[in-house]
Design an enzyme around this catalytic site. Sequence first.
Site, short mmCIF file in Angstrom:
data_model
loop_
_atom_site.label_atom_id
_atom_site.label_comp_id
_atom_site.label_asym_id
_atom_site.label_seq_id
_atom_site.Cartn_x
_atom_site.Cartn_y
_atom_site.Cartn_z
CE LYS A 160 10.60 14.00 7.96
NZ LYS A 160 10.59 15.46 8.18
CB SER B 287 9.05 18.21 7.77
OG SER B 287 8.26 17.19 8.35
#
Length: 551
Positions: free
Chosen positions: A256, A160
């Site tokens: 993230k 990701s």
Amino acid sequence: MDYILKYAYYVLILSILMGISTWKLFKKMGLNPIFSFIPFFNYYLILKETKHPKWWCAMAYLPIVGPIMMTVFHLFLMKHFGKSSALQKLMTIFLPFIYMAIVNYSKDAEVYAEDDLYLTDAEKSEQKKETFLGSITFAIVFATIIHTFITQPFGIPTGSMERTLLVGDFLFVNKLNYGFRMPMRPLALPFLQGTIYDPQGDGNPKNDPKSYVDAVKLPYLRLPGWEKVKRNDIVVFNYPQDSVHTAIDRKDPYVKRCVAVAGDVVEMRAGKLFVNNKPEVILGDQEEQHKYIVKASSQIDIPSLYKNLEYLPVREIQTDGGYEYDFQGLTDKTAKIIKEIPQVLDIKQEILPKDSAMLSYKVNAERTAYTKTIDTTQSIFPINRKWNPDFYGPLRIPKKGDVVTLNQETLPEYRWIISEYEHNHLENKNGKIFINGKETNTYTIKQNYYWMMGDNRDASLDARFFGFVPEENIVGKPMFTWLSLQGVFSDKSSSYQAPFKIRWDRMFKATNTGEAHKTSYWWIAALILILFFGWEYFVKLFGKKQTEEEN
């Protein structure tokens, strides 16, 4: 204050148990039996009597570390009274206050006088074993203190954050920058996050045994840090909607980029992110990626492509017109390079149509074709909006003190905040909203929230799916990559697997600098390792030479 009171409550209970089960033993050691009930001081006296470093008592009630240290102190005390057989040690470890009480109230409990001059060879051998086990124990304790209170290793298992962070990168995360979050489950096995892997289990983490005692809990408390979470910080946080663990600090850790902070407005327009109506700022070390569909007249040499660019498609399908490839994440630069491959007919970024549902792909058994289907496993947040990852928002990130309007349209946006993150009893009955039993149409936000997204925008389970990340879920800030292994995590969704290798060029490079070219500090790490492992050798060598000179 709630944390301190709850912590004091647990310390009081443990101190009472300690006093009840050892007061006679203290008396037989020539000490006031009342001292056995006084926290910290009772262990201080045990260490003093058993001739161990007295400062160790400071670790007696630390979360995670405390249970280990208490067990060690109990073993010291029992050995002081001659209870050191294998069975007696096991009883002390697993039934401490029960077994110590049995010894405490027995008539024959007396201080066991040790004298090295009269030790048998077997006893000396046992003493060496205990010294070795003690060294191992305190190495574990030291590592647990570092892991729990200062920095924690974290691996990247998914793509990701590619190519900013690669699958197989292992980071050290600083827990102090944003303020240390005190442990909320103080009774737990060291180094384990949430569950104990069960090889005989069914693969469902909900059914694996937990690595902590859920009944022993402390409220949320964060100590002051020296910075706030800022836009573009890479952040490690606990996944907000983890259904396996109720304890915030035991939920799965995610990494993230924080693209928006409390009070910001986020929006995706045709796959491009806008914050406060402005295009996002791309940092030097940020390699944003998107999904591309590549059509080719003949089969592409994938191993050669990976050797040159280190990119692999997740899907290859033979069609009537040639081959079709699904690249989950390409940068604009690599997309241009692939476009120049002779057999490539067309390359196009896949952007979902506006107001369409989230899609997924289902490949047939022969892997010759795939169909698009609505993806019900990744429902967009909030569930009542006609948004998708490419056309999303605008959505405002809640800020502490915000007074938000509640109705049937806005409730899905704030439901988790009210009921899960800020721990209220929420009811939605007959078109009316009740919070803690009172009907209302407004709610005041109690903490700041953040918007976390992956740099690999079309292969990231991020805030577009799970929503806002509460401040209490923030773990820390990655400091540097200490190890990078290609091929260590297999990607089951891909037709191809990257070969295993060590990425030496990524090791001991800092993260979160925003700079494209980072300096590697591997030589500092090597120096530390040499000093760590060589110190004892040099001390012994120096001591040996000094003895020889004296003789």
